[in-house]
Design a protein around this motif. Structure first.
Motif, PDB file in Angstrom:
ATOM      1  N   THR A  26      -8.630  16.351  -3.988  1.00 58.45           N
ATOM      2  CA  THR A  26      -8.643  14.904  -4.168  1.00 58.45           C
ATOM      3  C   THR A  26      -7.701  14.256  -3.160  1.00 58.45           C
ATOM      4  O   THR A  26      -6.579  14.724  -2.964  1.00 58.45           O
ATOM      5  N   PHE A  27      -8.152  13.164  -2.525  1.00 58.22           N
ATOM      6  CA  PHE A  27      -7.343  12.472  -1.525  1.00 58.22           C
ATOM      7  C   PHE A  27      -7.167  11.002  -1.894  1.00 58.22           C
ATOM      8  O   PHE A  27      -8.109  10.344  -2.354  1.00 58.22           O
ATOM      9  N   VAL A  28      -5.945  10.485  -1.658  1.00 60.48           N
ATOM     10  CA  VAL A  28      -5.689   9.052  -1.655  1.00 60.48           C
ATOM     11  C   VAL A  28      -5.070   8.750  -0.295  1.00 60.48           C
ATOM     12  O   VAL A  28      -3.989   9.244   0.027  1.00 60.48           O
ATOM     13  N   ILE A  29      -5.773   7.958   0.510  1.00 61.78           N
ATOM     14  CA  ILE A  29      -5.383   7.732   1.896  1.00 61.78           C
ATOM     15  C   ILE A  29      -5.135   6.247   2.114  1.00 61.78           C
ATOM     16  O   ILE A  29      -6.037   5.421   1.918  1.00 61.78           O
ATOM     17  N   VAL A  30      -3.925   5.905   2.521  1.00 60.86           N
ATOM     18  CA  VAL A  30      -3.613   4.545   2.939  1.00 60.86           C
ATOM     19  C   VAL A  30      -3.942   4.423   4.418  1.00 60.86           C
ATOM     20  O   VAL A  30      -3.486   5.233   5.237  1.00 60.86           O
ATOM     21  N   SER A  31      -4.751   3.434   4.768  1.00 60.70           N
ATOM     22  CA  SER A  31      -5.127   3.247   6.167  1.00 60.70           C
ATOM     23  C   SER A  31      -5.449   1.781   6.426  1.00 60.70           C
ATOM     24  O   SER A  31      -6.101   1.123   5.611  1.00 60.70           O
TER      25      SER A  31
ATOM     26  N   GLY B 108     -12.412   1.482  10.486  1.00 60.55           N
ATOM     27  CA  GLY B 108     -13.364   2.489  10.918  1.00 60.55           C
ATOM     28  C   GLY B 108     -13.120   3.804  10.212  1.00 60.55           C
ATOM     29  O   GLY B 108     -14.061   4.476   9.760  1.00 60.55           O
ATOM     30  N   GLN B 109     -11.870   4.178  10.086  1.00 61.66           N
ATOM     31  CA  GLN B 109     -11.518   5.399   9.373  1.00 61.66           C
ATOM     32  C   GLN B 109     -11.891   5.293   7.897  1.00 61.66           C
ATOM     33  O   GLN B 109     -12.436   6.236   7.310  1.00 61.66           O
ATOM     34  N   VAL B 110     -11.613   4.155   7.303  1.00 62.11           N
ATOM     35  CA  VAL B 110     -11.972   3.928   5.905  1.00 62.11           C
ATOM     36  C   VAL B 110     -13.477   4.123   5.713  1.00 62.11           C
ATOM     37  O   VAL B 110     -13.924   4.800   4.772  1.00 62.11           O
TER      38      VAL B 110
ATOM     39  N   ASP C 273      -0.324   8.770   4.064  1.00 59.92           N
ATOM     40  CA  ASP C 273       0.112   7.415   4.406  1.00 59.92           C
ATOM     41  C   ASP C 273      -0.071   7.184   5.904  1.00 59.92           C
ATOM     42  O   ASP C 273       0.729   7.642   6.716  1.00 59.92           O
ATOM     43  N   GLU C 274      -1.139   6.477   6.257  1.00 54.49           N
ATOM     44  CA  GLU C 274      -1.458   6.198   7.675  1.00 54.49           C
ATOM     45  C   GLU C 274      -1.339   7.484   8.510  1.00 54.49           C
ATOM     46  O   GLU C 274      -0.610   7.526   9.502  1.00 54.49           O
ATOM     47  N   PRO C 275      -2.065   8.538   8.151  1.00 56.80           N
ATOM     48  CA  PRO C 275      -1.803   9.845   8.757  1.00 56.80           C
ATOM     49  C   PRO C 275      -2.197   9.972  10.214  1.00 56.80           C
ATOM     50  O   PRO C 275      -1.789  10.926  10.879  1.00 56.80           O
ATOM     51  N   THR C 276      -2.998   9.034  10.729  1.00 54.62           N
ATOM     52  CA  THR C 276      -3.460   9.167  12.115  1.00 54.62           C
ATOM     53  C   THR C 276      -3.057   7.995  12.989  1.00 54.62           C
ATOM     54  O   THR C 276      -3.468   7.919  14.148  1.00 54.62           O
ATOM     55  N   SER C 277      -2.239   7.075  12.478  1.00 58.45           N
ATOM     56  CA  SER C 277      -1.926   5.873  13.253  1.00 58.45           C
ATOM     57  C   SER C 277      -1.120   6.172  14.519  1.00 58.45           C
ATOM     58  O   SER C 277      -1.148   5.384  15.467  1.00 58.45           O
ATOM     59  N   ALA C 278      -0.410   7.315  14.551  1.00 61.41           N
ATOM     60  CA  ALA C 278       0.379   7.667  15.732  1.00 61.41           C
ATOM     61  C   ALA C 278      -0.354   8.647  16.648  1.00 61.41           C
ATOM     62  O   ALA C 278       0.232   9.144  17.612  1.00 61.41           O
TER      63      ALA C 278
ATOM     64  N   LYS D 297       0.822  -1.220   0.000  1.00 58.24           N
ATOM     65  CA  LYS D 297       0.000   0.000   0.000  1.00 58.24           C
ATOM     66  C   LYS D 297       0.854   1.268   0.000  1.00 58.24           C
ATOM     67  O   LYS D 297       0.624   2.183  -0.792  1.00 58.24           O
ATOM     68  N   SER D 298       1.831   1.337   0.905  1.00 63.12           N
ATOM     69  CA  SER D 298       2.650   2.547   1.000  1.00 63.12           C
ATOM     70  C   SER D 298       3.527   2.725  -0.226  1.00 63.12           C
ATOM     71  O   SER D 298       3.750   3.858  -0.682  1.00 63.12           O
ATOM     72  N   THR D 299       4.013   1.622  -0.779  1.00 64.99           N
ATOM     73  CA  THR D 299       4.814   1.716  -2.002  1.00 64.99           C
ATOM     74  C   THR D 299       3.975   2.242  -3.155  1.00 64.99           C
ATOM     75  O   THR D 299       4.430   3.074  -3.957  1.00 64.99           O
ATOM     76  N   LEU D 300       2.731   1.780  -3.243  1.00 64.16           N
ATOM     77  CA  LEU D 300       1.825   2.306  -4.269  1.00 64.16           C
ATOM     78  C   LEU D 300       1.664   3.811  -4.111  1.00 64.16           C
ATOM     79  O   LEU D 300       1.752   4.558  -5.096  1.00 64.16           O
ATOM     80  N   LEU D 301       1.464   4.259  -2.888  1.00 70.77           N
ATOM     81  CA  LEU D 301       1.280   5.695  -2.662  1.00 70.77           C
ATOM     82  C   LEU D 301       2.509   6.471  -3.125  1.00 70.77           C
ATOM     83  O   LEU D 301       2.387   7.508  -3.785  1.00 70.77           O
ATOM     84  N   ARG D 302       3.683   5.985  -2.788  1.00 65.25           N
ATOM     85  CA  ARG D 302       4.922   6.674  -3.168  1.00 65.25           C
ATOM     86  C   ARG D 302       5.144   6.663  -4.678  1.00 65.25           C
ATOM     87  O   ARG D 302       5.755   7.596  -5.219  1.00 65.25           O
ATOM     88  N   ALA D 303       4.628   5.648  -5.342  1.00 63.37           N
ATOM     89  CA  ALA D 303       4.759   5.607  -6.803  1.00 63.37           C
ATOM     90  C   ALA D 303       3.911   6.674  -7.477  1.00 63.37           C
ATOM     91  O   ALA D 303       4.221   7.101  -8.598  1.00 63.37           O
ATOM     92  N   LEU D 304       2.857   7.132  -6.792  1.00 54.27           N
ATOM     93  CA  LEU D 304       1.963   8.105  -7.417  1.00 54.27           C
ATOM     94  C   LEU D 304       2.613   9.464  -7.608  1.00 54.27           C
ATOM     95  O   LEU D 304       2.179  10.234  -8.471  1.00 54.27           O
TER      96      LEU D 304
END
Length: 235
Positions: A184-189, A193-195, A156-161, A43-50
Motif C-alpha cells: 500500500t502506498f500514500v504518495i504526496v506529490s 503527471g505523476q499523480v 513525500d515528493e520522492p522524485t522532485s529532486a 500535505k507533508s504534515t498529513l503524511l508525517r501524522a500517519l
C-alpha cells in the motif's frame, strides 16, 4: 474496500497557526493513493501524522482499524515506512545503510535481494552511499524501508529532486512493488503527471482540509483540471 490506514478529523497547529484543520483520508489495502494540493496546504504534515512523526492535536489515525496512538511509535514505523524527498543514508556502505533498521531489531536481511528488488546492482552494496547518484540513493532508501517488510509505504515528493529518467525508474518501482507485493502506498506529490500515472485514487488537500477525492477514472474525466487550477493558483 478493506481499509488499511485511515485518518479522521486530523488537526495540528504550530504556534497557534493551524496546519491541519480537519483532514480525512482513507486508504484501502493494496491501493496507491496520491495526495496533492498547493504548496503549504498541509500535505507533508498529513503524511508525517500517519506514522506519528508528528502527533495530531485532535483526530485519530487507524492502522487496520486500530488507533495508532495505542501503538509503540517505532513498531508503527516498521509497519508504515517513510521515504523523504531527499535521501539521508547513514553508514559507510550501502549495505550498512540498508541493514540499519534490521540490526536494531537484532535480525538481518538479504541486501543483494533488496538491491535487486529496487533495480540496483548488488555490487553497489560495498560502495559509499554518498558515491551514488541522488536517484540511486533514493532507491537505496526504498530498499532500506523494504528491509523492515512494511505494510504501507509513505512517500513525500520522492522524485522532485530527480531527473526524468530517475523519476521514471522510481515510478516503475512503485508500480512493481504494488503489483507484485501488494504494498500500500500514500504518495504526496505536486507533479500532476505523476499523480495521473500512479494513483488509484487522488486526494486533494487545500488550506489544511480535504478538498476533494477522485478515483482514477473520475480524475482523468475532469477532476484533474480542478486540481490543476488550484495547484497552479489559477481560479
Amino acid at each position: 474496500m478493506t481499509l488499511k490506514i485511515e485518518a479522521k478529523g486530523l488537526r495540528y497547529a504550530v504556534g497557534g497557526a493551524g496546519i491541519l484543520k480537519g483532514v480525512n483520508l482513507a486508504v484501502g489495502r493494496g491501493e496507491v493513493v496520491c495526495v496533492t494540493g498547493p504548496s503549504g496546504s498541509g500535505k507533508s504534515t498529513l503524511l508525517r501524522a500517519l506514522n506519528r512523526l508528528v502527533e495530531p492535536d485532535e483526530g485519530e489515525v487507524y492502522l487496520d482499524g486500530v488507533p495508532t496512538k495505542t501503538m509503540d511509535p517505532l513498531a508503527l514505523r516498521r509497519r508504515v515506512g517513510m521515504i523523504f524527498q531527499l535521501p539521508a543514508l547513514s553508514g559507510e556502505t550501502v549495505e550498512e545503510a540498508i541493514l540499519y533498521g534490521p540490526r536494531l531489531l537484532g535480525r538481518g536481511a538479504d541486501v543483494a535481494d533488496l538491491l535487486g528488488a529496487v533495480g540496483l546492482d548488488p555490487e553497489l552494496a560495498s560502495r559509499s552511499p554518498q558515491s551514488l547518484s541522488v536517484g540511486q540513493q533514493q532507491r537505496v532508501s526504498i530498499a532500506r524501508a523494504l528491509a523492515l517488510e512494511p505494510e504501507v509505504l509513505l512517500m513525500d515528493e520522492p522524485t522532485s529532486a530527480l531527473d526524468e529518467a530517475a523519476r521514471d525508474r522510481i515510478e516503475g518501482l512503485v508500480r512493481d512493488l504494488n503489483r507484485r507485493e501488494g504494498l500500500t502506498f500514500v504518495i504526496v506529490s505536486h507533479d500532476l503527471g505523476q499523480v495521473e500515472r500512479l494513483a488509484d485514487r487522488v486526494v486533494l488537500v487545500d488550506a489544511g482540509r480535504t478538498a476533494g477525492e477522485w478515483d482514477r477514472d473520475e480524475f482523468d474525466g475532469g477532476g484533474s483540471e480542478k486540481v490543476r487550477r488550484l495547484v497552479s493558483g489559477r481560479s
